[in-house]
Write an enzyme that holds these catalytic residues in place. Sequence first.
Site, PDB file in Angstrom:
ATOM      1  N   ASP A 130       0.866  -1.171   0.000  1.00 32.26           N
ATOM      2  CA  ASP A 130       0.000   0.000   0.000  1.00 32.26           C
ATOM      3  C   ASP A 130       0.908   1.227   0.000  1.00 32.26           C
ATOM      4  O   ASP A 130       2.053   1.172   0.469  1.00 32.26           O
ATOM      5  CB  ASP A 130      -0.880  -0.031   1.248  1.00 32.26           C
ATOM      6  CG  ASP A 130      -1.587   1.285   1.478  1.00 32.26           C
ATOM      7  OD1 ASP A 130      -2.391   1.677   0.618  1.00 32.26           O
ATOM      8  OD2 ASP A 130      -1.312   1.917   2.512  1.00 32.26           O
ATOM      9  N   ALA A 131       0.424   2.332  -0.527  1.00 33.64           N
ATOM     10  CA  ALA A 131       1.263   3.526  -0.631  1.00 33.64           C
ATOM     11  C   ALA A 131       1.134   4.446   0.574  1.00 33.64           C
ATOM     12  O   ALA A 131       2.099   4.672   1.320  1.00 33.64           O
ATOM     13  CB  ALA A 131       0.932   4.283  -1.917  1.00 33.64           C
ATOM     14  N   TYR A 132      -0.076   4.976   0.795  1.00 38.78           N
ATOM     15  CA  TYR A 132      -0.256   6.062   1.749  1.00 38.78           C
ATOM     16  C   TYR A 132      -0.381   5.545   3.176  1.00 38.78           C
ATOM     17  O   TYR A 132      -1.297   4.796   3.509  1.00 38.78           O
ATOM     18  CB  TYR A 132      -1.482   6.891   1.367  1.00 38.78           C
ATOM     19  CG  TYR A 132      -1.303   7.541   0.011  1.00 38.78           C
ATOM     20  CD1 TYR A 132      -0.402   8.584  -0.159  1.00 38.78           C
ATOM     21  CD2 TYR A 132      -1.993   7.091  -1.109  1.00 38.78           C
ATOM     22  CE1 TYR A 132      -0.204   9.170  -1.399  1.00 38.78           C
ATOM     23  CE2 TYR A 132      -1.800   7.673  -2.356  1.00 38.78           C
ATOM     24  CZ  TYR A 132      -0.908   8.709  -2.499  1.00 38.78           C
ATOM     25  OH  TYR A 132      -0.704   9.285  -3.731  1.00 38.78           O
TER      26      TYR A 132
END
Length: 234
Positions: free
Chosen positions: A22-24
């Site tokens: 996942d990024a954020y």
Amino acid sequence: MTVTASNDAGVSKARPKAYVFDAYGTLFDVHAAVRRHAAAIGPDAAAFSDLWRVKQLEYTWVTSLIGQYRDFSALTQDALDFCFARYPAVDRRLRDDLLDAYRRLDCFPEVPGVLTTLRERGAKIAILSNGTPRMLDEAVAAAGIGGLIDNIFSVDALKIYKTAPAAYALVTSTYRIAAPDIAFQSSNRWDIAGAKAFGFACHWINRSGAPDEYVDHPPDLVFSSLAGLVEDAD
């Protein structure tokens, strides 16, 4: 540091063939944007940042459920506008500065080293995010980690947000790797629940020491930072 582990017999014991992040909140610090302008925002800065994140996520779930997709960039702006309404003492002239800072969030300090080590071990490295392709490209470039990422998967291609199973299937359909052979990392416990239900081997990056939830879909391992991935694989 490994905090805990589940004993799910269905999870592959072999080294994962791909690590999907996942990024954020996982690779990128979602509070970095407000932190850069904390002095200008004033005493409400921390609460403002927390609310921005909460409303941003809330809007993804609501728009998915009612079937009226708006992309993550638009929802991020909507959430920020709500924060200005909730905290009227904060100068609205900061809006553009905050949105620009969000496009260039800091990555967490362990990220480059962890991604480098995992790549050296031969695994594919990917991002799977609610962010738009442009947002993700900008964040990756600003963090200087583009050379460490094989693929960036955005739910924008589907017009529905995680935790929809189709979002996680973006990875398996592209890589043609069985879900249990893919390690999924997220700091968001709801995201881990969705990925676990889909069949991924899941690592919850519990940076804040939050209590567990979604007990029917437990993570396979819990780490206090992404550095635990490297320590666990050694």
